[in-house]
Design an enzyme around this catalytic site. Structure first.
Site, short mmCIF file in Angstrom:
data_model
loop_
_atom_site.label_atom_id
_atom_site.label_comp_id
_atom_site.label_asym_id
_atom_site.label_seq_id
_atom_site.Cartn_x
_atom_site.Cartn_y
_atom_site.Cartn_z
N ASP A 111 -40.94 14.71 107.06
CA ASP A 111 -41.06 14.56 105.94
C ASP A 111 -42.72 13.68 106.39
O ASP A 111 -42.39 12.42 105.87
CB ASP A 111 -40.21 14.05 104.90
CG ASP A 111 -40.73 13.47 103.37
OD1 ASP A 111 -41.79 14.35 103.20
OD2 ASP A 111 -40.22 13.20 102.61
N ASP A 116 -47.51 10.68 96.16
CA ASP A 116 -47.43 11.22 94.80
C ASP A 116 -48.27 11.29 93.63
O ASP A 116 -48.78 9.71 93.36
CB ASP A 116 -46.01 11.81 94.25
CG ASP A 116 -45.53 12.74 94.00
OD1 ASP A 116 -46.84 13.90 93.52
OD2 ASP A 116 -44.37 13.33 94.25
N THR A 142 -42.43 18.81 105.19
CA THR A 142 -42.62 19.00 104.19
C THR A 142 -43.40 18.10 103.04
O THR A 142 -42.48 17.66 102.31
CB THR A 142 -40.89 18.60 103.69
OG1 THR A 142 -40.77 17.35 103.85
CG2 THR A 142 -39.94 19.74 104.39
N ASN A 144 -45.90 17.10 99.55
CA ASN A 144 -45.83 17.82 98.36
C ASN A 144 -47.32 17.88 98.12
O ASN A 144 -48.01 17.60 99.11
CB ASN A 144 -44.54 16.54 97.04
CG ASN A 144 -46.09 15.63 97.21
OD1 ASN A 144 -47.63 15.01 97.88
ND2 ASN A 144 -45.47 13.64 97.29
N PHE A 146 -49.51 16.52 96.38
CA PHE A 146 -50.81 15.23 97.01
C PHE A 146 -50.80 15.34 98.28
O PHE A 146 -51.77 15.46 98.67
CB PHE A 146 -50.30 13.49 95.88
CG PHE A 146 -51.02 12.63 96.60
CD1 PHE A 146 -52.15 13.03 96.36
CD2 PHE A 146 -50.72 12.02 97.52
CE1 PHE A 146 -52.93 11.15 96.94
CE2 PHE A 146 -51.04 10.40 97.79
CZ PHE A 146 -52.52 10.42 97.08
N GLU A 147 -50.14 15.01 99.11
CA GLU A 147 -49.44 14.34 100.87
C GLU A 147 -50.17 15.86 101.02
O GLU A 147 -51.16 15.29 102.58
CB GLU A 147 -48.13 14.37 101.77
CG GLU A 147 -47.56 13.50 100.76
CD GLU A 147 -46.06 13.21 100.84
OE1 GLU A 147 -45.74 12.30 100.32
OE2 GLU A 147 -45.37 14.18 100.67
N THR A 180 -43.65 20.56 98.73
CA THR A 180 -41.92 21.03 97.93
C THR A 180 -42.18 20.54 96.32
O THR A 180 -41.44 21.07 96.12
CB THR A 180 -40.88 19.64 98.61
OG1 THR A 180 -41.61 18.46 98.13
CG2 THR A 180 -40.63 19.71 99.32
N ALA A 222 -35.08 13.22 84.63
CA ALA A 222 -34.85 11.98 85.56
C ALA A 222 -35.41 11.75 87.05
O ALA A 222 -35.97 12.30 88.04
CB ALA A 222 -32.75 11.81 86.46
N ASP A 229 -34.95 12.93 101.78
CA ASP A 229 -34.65 12.78 102.17
C ASP A 229 -33.19 13.83 102.60
O ASP A 229 -33.23 14.76 104.22
CB ASP A 229 -33.53 11.77 102.39
CG ASP A 229 -34.79 10.93 102.13
OD1 ASP A 229 -35.83 10.86 103.15
OD2 ASP A 229 -33.89 9.51 101.55
#
Length: 307
Positions: A111, A116, A142, A144, A146-147, A180, A222, A229
């Site tokens: 990861d 983000d 994995t 996101n 942005f990454e 993700t 939330a 992870d």
């Protein structure tokens, strides 16, 4: 046949993040997990207070040397997540390369935690290490949105862009890429998030084929810690069980996430009381209570195969 994972991640005394998020679910699914704790904190850093220690690159090397001296360093998987230190990350790469020489079939699941929503939350000097050293030795990543954009230098504003970004990431090394979360418009409405996956296979005749999938997952209002992870650990497990079927592996992985998160949010609201926002301790993942869902998740998110 025994399957052994070396997981190099954070550890917390209280709660679920890093190795605490990954080890139990993997063990429940039959994996042997050897954990190296990159940090040992009292709790995750979203609490008002935390205390603890950070493992240095040299200390990581010492632990690995101990495993090696006893000749118990045969691994099927390596799993890594959040790191803040370049020398530590470079030591991880050295270890992965050495383990791959010992077992060419080893799968490295990474990861690439960089940030983000348009900003980095690790030191910027980690970016070139991830791009030039980590991603090239990884087999499953994995990121996101942005990454993924940061690692490839290409923006994602359509599904076509996302496919091109995943292809660029494949070209850097990994055969399996799952973005993700993204800002792409969901077909099911704005209460959903779009995730995308891509998996390259080499056919017996040497030609390549790629399976790509799109998954829309329900948003939850939330902030959870440790979900990334858990996601990487579950993708490791379900791609192991379905090595040539990314659609099923993603459906299982995202469904586990859904069940754990729903159980956690229900419990957190119950603890917080009507009209009150749950606190970080109340939002700790309900991992043990989700054992049955981890082992055999009812499928609640279906993946669509895309071209």
């Amino acid at each position: 046949m025994e399957c052994r994972v070396l997981s190099i991640q954070s550890h917390v005394v209280r709660g679920y993040v890093g190795n605490k998020s990954a080890s139990f679910p993997l063990q429940v699914l039959g994996f042997e997990v050897d954990s190296i704790n990159s940090v040992q904190f009292s709790n995750h850093t979203g609490y008002s207070h935390w205390k603890g220690q950070v493992l240095t690159a040299d200390e990581l090397h010492v632990l690995y040397e101990g495993i090696k001296l006893n000749n118990v360093h045969h691994y099927d998987y390596v799993l890594t997540g959040y790191t803040r230190d370049t020398s530590f990350l470079e030591m991880v790469v050295d270890i992965v390369q050495e383990l791959k020489r010992a077992n060419p079939n080893l799968v490295y699941v990474c990861d690439p935690v960089l940030g983000d929503h348009g900003s980095m939350y690790v030191p910027e000097n980690l970016y070139p290490v991830y791009k030039n050293k980590v991603v090239p030795v990884a087999d499953i990543i994995t990121p996101n949105q942005f990454e993924a954009e940061l690692l490839t230098g290409k923006n994602i504003s359509s599904q076509k862009d996302a496919v091109e970004v995943m292809d660029l990431l494949h070209a850097m090394g990994p055969d399996t890429v799952v973005i993700t979360s993204s800002d792409l418009p969901p077909r099911l409405g704005d209460r959903f998030l779009v995730s995308l996956g891509s998996q390259r296979h080499v056919r017996p005749d040497g030609s390549r084929t790629t399976q790509r999938v799109r998954i829309e997952v329900p948003k939850v209002d939330a902030v959870f810690v440790g979900t990334g992870d858990l996601f990487a650990a579950m993708l490791l497990a379900w791609t192991h069980h379905y090595p040539n079927d990314l659609k099923t592996a993603c459906e299982k992985t995202f469904s586990v996430m859904h069940h754990v998160i729903q159980r956690t949010i229900s419990y957190a609201h119950e603890l917080a009381g009507p009209g009150r926002r749950p606190s970080p301790p109340q939002l700790e993942l309900r991992m043990i209570q989700s054992k049955a869902d981890i082992e055999d998740p009812a499928i609640v998110t279906e993946a669509t195969v895309i071209s």
